[in-house]
Design a protein around this motif. Structure first.
Motif, short mmCIF file in Angstrom:
data_model
loop_
_atom_site.label_atom_id
_atom_site.label_comp_id
_atom_site.label_asym_id
_atom_site.label_seq_id
_atom_site.Cartn_x
_atom_site.Cartn_y
_atom_site.Cartn_z
N ILE A 91 38.34 24.84 41.77
CA ILE A 91 39.38 25.86 41.98
C ILE A 91 40.42 25.78 40.87
CG2 ILE A 91 41.23 26.62 43.51
CD1 ILE A 91 39.50 25.58 45.86
N GLU A 92 40.86 24.57 40.54
CA GLU A 92 41.90 24.40 39.53
C GLU A 92 41.44 24.87 38.15
OE1 GLU A 92 44.42 20.57 41.21
OE2 GLU A 92 42.53 20.22 40.17
N GLU A 94 38.82 26.94 37.45
CA GLU A 94 38.29 28.29 37.37
C GLU A 94 39.30 29.37 37.71
OE1 GLU A 94 34.90 29.09 36.42
OE2 GLU A 94 35.27 27.05 35.70
N ALA A 95 40.46 28.99 38.21
CA ALA A 95 41.42 29.98 38.69
C ALA A 95 41.77 31.02 37.63
CB ALA A 95 42.68 29.28 39.19
N ASP A 96 42.11 30.57 36.42
CA ASP A 96 42.51 31.51 35.37
C ASP A 96 41.35 32.42 34.99
OD1 ASP A 96 45.04 30.47 35.29
OD2 ASP A 96 44.68 29.15 33.59
N ALA A 99 40.59 35.03 37.77
CA ALA A 99 41.62 36.07 37.79
C ALA A 99 41.46 37.02 36.61
CB ALA A 99 43.00 35.42 37.77
N LEU A 121 45.16 24.78 47.78
CA LEU A 121 44.48 25.33 46.60
C LEU A 121 43.65 26.55 46.99
CD1 LEU A 121 43.27 22.08 44.80
CD2 LEU A 121 44.94 23.71 43.92
N ILE A 125 44.37 30.43 45.50
CA ILE A 125 43.48 31.26 44.69
C ILE A 125 43.08 32.52 45.45
CG2 ILE A 125 41.27 30.20 45.36
CD1 ILE A 125 40.52 30.38 42.35
N ARG A 128 45.98 34.79 44.78
CA ARG A 128 46.05 35.20 43.38
C ARG A 128 45.00 36.24 43.02
NH1 ARG A 128 45.72 31.16 38.09
NH2 ARG A 128 45.96 32.82 36.52
N THR A 129 43.83 36.18 43.65
CA THR A 129 42.73 37.07 43.26
C THR A 129 42.46 38.17 44.29
OG1 THR A 129 41.05 35.64 44.31
CG2 THR A 129 41.62 35.16 42.01
#
Length: 247
Positions: A91-92, A94-96, A99, A121, A125, A128-129
């Motif tokens: 998750i940490e 791949e988050a950017d 998105a 987490l 995400i 965020r997405t």
């Protein structure tokens, strides 16, 4: 000059809008090479990245992957803790990218048993997405089909008891609205890797009319090319949903 009757156009190939995958064989892949099982799980996480990237180009709009089942708690403490760490790092890291590439990520399963940091987490995400639409990626963590149905039935009973739902309204639609997958389409195609031919309590309700593919390929070796081949076979299948195709 003879007049030929116009031929009907061939129907368009069936699309696998929603593909669900039971990602099996990570541990076996590592053990076969003399490595710890967690090495296989890390390779499996890398394979998820490749399949996610390839899915939109294959016409897939919904991708659901089985990451950790309610039965997987029976594994060693070392393996369970290692898996949870892999989930958090995925998750940490791949988050950017998710998105940026328009991929929506969400989770299904009972989160209450998961580490609070991992839960944060996951929620982060998802938020965020949440407006991304290019691909809907759903990850099943601490998920079991029977557990999901039991939780949905319990919520339905609570709503009846609270007066929010009449008993005669407790039908299929009411149950579906309380599943973890509420608002998602049912899978068209379910794939299981590693050669096993069990459904393993995955999307029990949702997969009632899904097509299945079982491949001997272990998950760390499963490629976008093989996924494309399987989708090609799916396109040629006849899906009757209990009815009869007209001649």
């Amino acid at each position: 000059m003879a007049v030929t009757e116009p031929r009907e156009a061939d129907p368009p190939p069936r699309r696998a809008d929603h593909v669900a995958i039971i990602m099996d064989g990570n541990g076996r892949w590592a053990v076969d090479r003399g490595w710890p099982r967690l090495v296989g799980h890390r390779r499996g996480a890398e394979r998820v990245r490749e399949i996610v990237q390839a899915s939109p180009g294959l016409g897939i709009r919904w991708l659901t992957v089985y990451a950790f089942s309610t039965e997987n708690w029976k594994r060693s403490t070392e393996e369970v803790l290692g898996l949870m760490s892999i989930f958090a790092r995925y998750i940490e890291r791949e988050a950017d990218r998710l998105a940026k590439e328009g991929i929506r990520m969400r989770f299904i399963g009972d989160r209450t048993r998961l580490d609070p940091k991992l839960q944060r987490l996951m929620a982060g995400i998802e938020t965020r997405t949440q407006y991304n639409q290019r691909l809907n990626l759903t990850v099943a963590i601490n998920y079991g089909g029977r557990d999901e149905l039991a939780r949905a039935a319990r919520r339905m009973c609570q709503d009846v008891a609270a007066g929010h739902l009449r008993a005669e309204e407790a039908d299929e639609a009411a149950l579906v609205a309380r599943l973890d997958t509420a608002g998602m389409p049912d899978p068209d195609l379910v794939i299981r890797t590693s050669g096993e031919t069990r459904t393993s309590n995955f999307l029990s309700w949702q997969s009632a009319y899904a097509e299945y593919e079982f491949t001997p390929t272990l998950w760390p070796d499963f490629t976008a090319r093989e996924l494309e081949t399987i989708i090609g076979r799916f396109a040629a299948r006849e899906r009757r949903f209990g009815g009869v195709l007209r001649a």
